[in-house]
Design a protein around this motif. Structure first.
Motif, PDB file in Angstrom:
ATOM      1  N   ASP A 162       0.808  -1.220   0.000  1.00  8.85           N
ATOM      2  CA  ASP A 162       0.000   0.000   0.000  1.00  8.85           C
ATOM      3  C   ASP A 162       0.839   1.268   0.000  1.00  8.85           C
ATOM      4  O   ASP A 162       2.029   1.248   0.296  1.00  8.85           O
ATOM      5  CB  ASP A 162      -0.872   0.048   1.259  1.00  8.85           C
ATOM      6  CG  ASP A 162      -0.054   0.430   2.497  1.00  8.85           C
ATOM      7  OD1 ASP A 162       0.990  -0.198   2.730  1.00  8.85           O
ATOM      8  OD2 ASP A 162      -0.440   1.386   3.205  1.00  8.85           O
ATOM      9  N   GLU A 165      -2.533   3.007   2.792  1.00  2.37           N
ATOM     10  CA  GLU A 165      -3.627   2.014   2.740  1.00  2.37           C
ATOM     11  C   GLU A 165      -4.257   1.844   1.356  1.00  2.37           C
ATOM     12  O   GLU A 165      -5.081   0.958   1.152  1.00  2.37           O
ATOM     13  CB  GLU A 165      -4.737   2.305   3.767  1.00  2.37           C
ATOM     14  CG  GLU A 165      -4.262   2.236   5.216  1.00  2.37           C
ATOM     15  CD  GLU A 165      -3.697   0.878   5.605  1.00  2.37           C
ATOM     16  OE1 GLU A 165      -4.175  -0.149   5.084  1.00  2.37           O
ATOM     17  OE2 GLU A 165      -2.761   0.845   6.423  1.00  2.37           O
ATOM     18  N   ARG A 168      -3.757  -1.666  -2.367  1.00  2.88           N
ATOM     19  CA  ARG A 168      -3.448  -3.056  -1.998  1.00  2.88           C
ATOM     20  C   ARG A 168      -4.123  -4.053  -2.941  1.00  2.88           C
ATOM     21  O   ARG A 168      -3.648  -5.163  -3.136  1.00  2.88           O
ATOM     22  CB  ARG A 168      -3.937  -3.356  -0.573  1.00  2.88           C
ATOM     23  CG  ARG A 168      -3.151  -2.660   0.523  1.00  2.88           C
ATOM     24  CD  ARG A 168      -3.478  -3.312   1.854  1.00  2.88           C
ATOM     25  NE  ARG A 168      -3.143  -2.476   2.990  1.00  2.88           N
ATOM     26  CZ  ARG A 168      -1.942  -2.417   3.559  1.00  2.88           C
ATOM     27  NH1 ARG A 168      -0.950  -3.141   3.070  1.00  2.88           N
ATOM     28  NH2 ARG A 168      -1.722  -1.644   4.595  1.00  2.88           N
TER      29      ARG A 168
END
Ligand code: IMP
Length: 181
Positions: A162, A165, A168
């Motif tokens: 990531d 975040e 991914r």
């Protein structure tokens, strides 16, 4: 190199086909190395979740898996070497063949910490599988026995990795250029 249609700032470094082929090769190697034995895969959340789930399904051995969670003190992209364990294993590691599964070996500080931690659990054996190895960045003397790809010193995302975040879920490993970080 082509870019990702919904994220044009990204350039594909390793395609999903290359990953599939290499993961199958690693699984075959693990299956041969531990022939007749069982293994416990320990994935480091969250980055290794996708690699572990693909790898586990290709291993032809009695296999269990578990996950741990760590956070390192430092910026999003730099680990300081000070690692905190947020979630420990649920299973006993005693006398087991443990394989630590990581998305990427960068400085090696995280895995150096985890190696020491796991050796305290008295496993029968302990090895490391890392999908990616940014070898030129290594500061800690850690090596993975199973490495998917040695990559240059670029910030990469996708296939579990990531940036804040995001990304991914991309099926390919892509380069996030510095101006997009
Ligand atoms: P190390 O302790 O420096 O080896 O850091 C390993 C961790 O840093 C990995 O598990 C990743 O979470 C993160 N990391 C290092 N390089 C990258 C990258 O290029 N993309 C995404 N995460 C990275």
């Amino acid at each position: 190199m082509h870019s990702v249609s919904h994220a044009p700032e990204l350039k594909v470094l390793i395609t999903r086909d290359q990953i599939r082929t290499r993961v199958a090769e690693l699984a075959a190697q693990i299956s041969a190395d531990y022939s007749g034995q069982s293994v416990v895969l320990i994935g480091v959340l969250k980055g290794a979740a996708i690699f572990l789930s693909d790898l586990a399904r290709q291993i032809q051995l009695d296999t269990t898996f578990d996950f741990i969670s760590v956070s390192s003190y430092g910026g999003a992209k730099q680990s300081s070497g000070e690692v905190r364990l947020n979630k420990d294993v649920d299973l006993s590691m005693r006398d087991k063949n443990v394989i630590l599964v990581e998305d990427i070996l960068d400085t090696g500080l995280t895995l150096q910490f985890l190696r020491k931690l796991f050796l305290n659990h008295s496993p029968r054996s302990l090895k490391i599988a890392a999908l990616l190895d940014k070898r030129s960045r290594r500061t800690a003397p850690v090596q993975a026995e199973y490495v998917g790809f040695v990559i240059p010193d670029e910030f990469v995302v996708g296939y579990g990795l990531d940036f804040n975040e995001r990304y991914r879920n991309l099926p390919d490993v892509c380069i996030l250029p510095p101006d997009a970080q």
